[in-house]
Write a protein that holds these residues in place. Sequence first.
Motif, short mmCIF file in Angstrom:
data_model
loop_
_atom_site.label_atom_id
_atom_site.label_comp_id
_atom_site.label_asym_id
_atom_site.label_seq_id
_atom_site.Cartn_x
_atom_site.Cartn_y
_atom_site.Cartn_z
N GLY A 44 0.78 -1.23 0.00
CA GLY A 44 0.00 0.00 0.00
C GLY A 44 0.81 1.28 0.00
N ASN A 45 2.09 1.18 -0.30
CA ASN A 45 2.94 2.37 -0.33
C ASN A 45 3.08 2.89 -1.75
OD1 ASN A 45 4.02 2.19 2.57
ND2 ASN A 45 4.45 0.16 1.75
N LYS A 46 3.12 4.22 -1.91
CA LYS A 46 3.35 4.81 -3.22
C LYS A 46 4.81 4.59 -3.55
CE LYS A 46 2.23 8.78 -6.10
NZ LYS A 46 1.76 7.85 -7.13
N THR A 47 5.06 3.71 -4.50
CA THR A 47 6.40 3.17 -4.74
C THR A 47 6.88 3.48 -6.14
OG1 THR A 47 5.91 1.35 -3.21
CG2 THR A 47 7.76 1.05 -4.72
N ALA A 48 8.13 3.93 -6.23
CA ALA A 48 8.82 4.08 -7.51
C ALA A 48 9.99 3.10 -7.54
CB ALA A 48 9.32 5.51 -7.69
N LEU A 49 10.29 2.59 -8.72
CA LEU A 49 11.41 1.68 -8.91
C LEU A 49 12.35 2.28 -9.94
CD1 LEU A 49 9.37 -1.64 -9.37
CD2 LEU A 49 10.26 -0.70 -7.24
N PHE A 50 13.65 2.18 -9.70
CA PHE A 50 14.62 2.57 -10.71
C PHE A 50 15.61 1.44 -10.91
CE2 PHE A 50 18.72 4.37 -12.04
CZ PHE A 50 18.32 4.89 -13.27
N THR A 51 15.71 0.95 -12.15
CA THR A 51 16.59 -0.17 -12.43
C THR A 51 17.35 0.08 -13.72
OG1 THR A 51 16.69 -2.59 -12.51
CG2 THR A 51 14.89 -1.54 -13.74
N LYS A 52 18.33 -0.79 -13.99
CA LYS A 52 19.12 -0.72 -15.21
C LYS A 52 19.31 -2.12 -15.76
CE LYS A 52 22.68 2.22 -15.08
NZ LYS A 52 23.87 2.97 -14.58
N LEU A 53 19.29 -2.23 -17.09
CA LEU A 53 19.52 -3.50 -17.75
C LEU A 53 19.76 -3.25 -19.23
CD1 LEU A 53 16.22 -5.44 -18.47
CD2 LEU A 53 16.31 -2.99 -18.03
N ASN A 54 20.26 -4.26 -19.91
CA ASN A 54 20.31 -4.22 -21.37
C ASN A 54 18.92 -4.62 -21.87
OD1 ASN A 54 20.58 -4.91 -24.13
ND2 ASN A 54 22.78 -5.22 -23.86
#
Length: 294
Positions: A44-54
Amino acid sequence: MKKQYDVLVIGPVSLDHNIDYQGNERREVGGAVVASGFAAARSGNKTALFTKLNPADADVEARFQNSGADLYWKPSKATCSIRNQYFTADKEKRSCTSMGVCDPFRFAELPDIETGIYHFAGLVYGDFDGPLLAEAAKHGKVAVDVQCLLRHVEPDRTMAFHDWAEKKEYLPYIDYLKTDAAEAEILTGLTDRAEAAKLLHQWGAKEVLITHNTEVLAYDGERIYTCPIKARNLSGRTGRGDTTFAGYITERQRADIQSALLYCTALVSLKMETPGPFQGSREDVAEYIRSFYC
């Protein structure tokens, strides 16, 4: 006006090859950012994700489609990839082999948002460095799973744990520090988890969370808190620590330590009964608490 979030979970996805003690292999796009991101958003949390990949290696948008989080990502020359060979049914003993390492993360790459917590959910040494943590501390609370500061990729691609040389310089920037029992011993030289937590706090970490296969321990400089794990099976053991930590740090923004510890321990107990990241809800965790903790 910038978008507002409770938590930004930062880290590489991993092309995981998980092989159980019977030789059964499960391949998936995993990593700490997956387990942590799902756990935070589904709670229930306002969540952002930041990731890196090819992007040639995996469809990152599809992987997080049902997470409930907003996804931000940038391309990397290589995608992190790890082969996990488990030797016991409880998945406590394993060997890890690196099959690819993501480009390092830099603060300037992060999305231009406002967040209460920067949750650093890396996988290997080099994903993050001390200056990144120090810069994040200027903008919000900092939560770090120490695994990515201890787990090194060796020349033969095996993975080994070494002490964090800069720990005393950068621990004071960390609001929430998570280790498991083995990592706590590497950092402190102590086998007693409570004493290790006290020393890590003495060195600067404001709250320390130490996971173990029997319980989760929290320490804030005043009192040791513990809560038992009550999973009925371990089919979803992968991602245990990440799920626990995400549940704890987000719950701490609305609850006291004891309540947050109960929530995250029930959350991970429920999650471990099913492979993959947590796909339930807060009410599912609340029901689990009523059934097994009350």
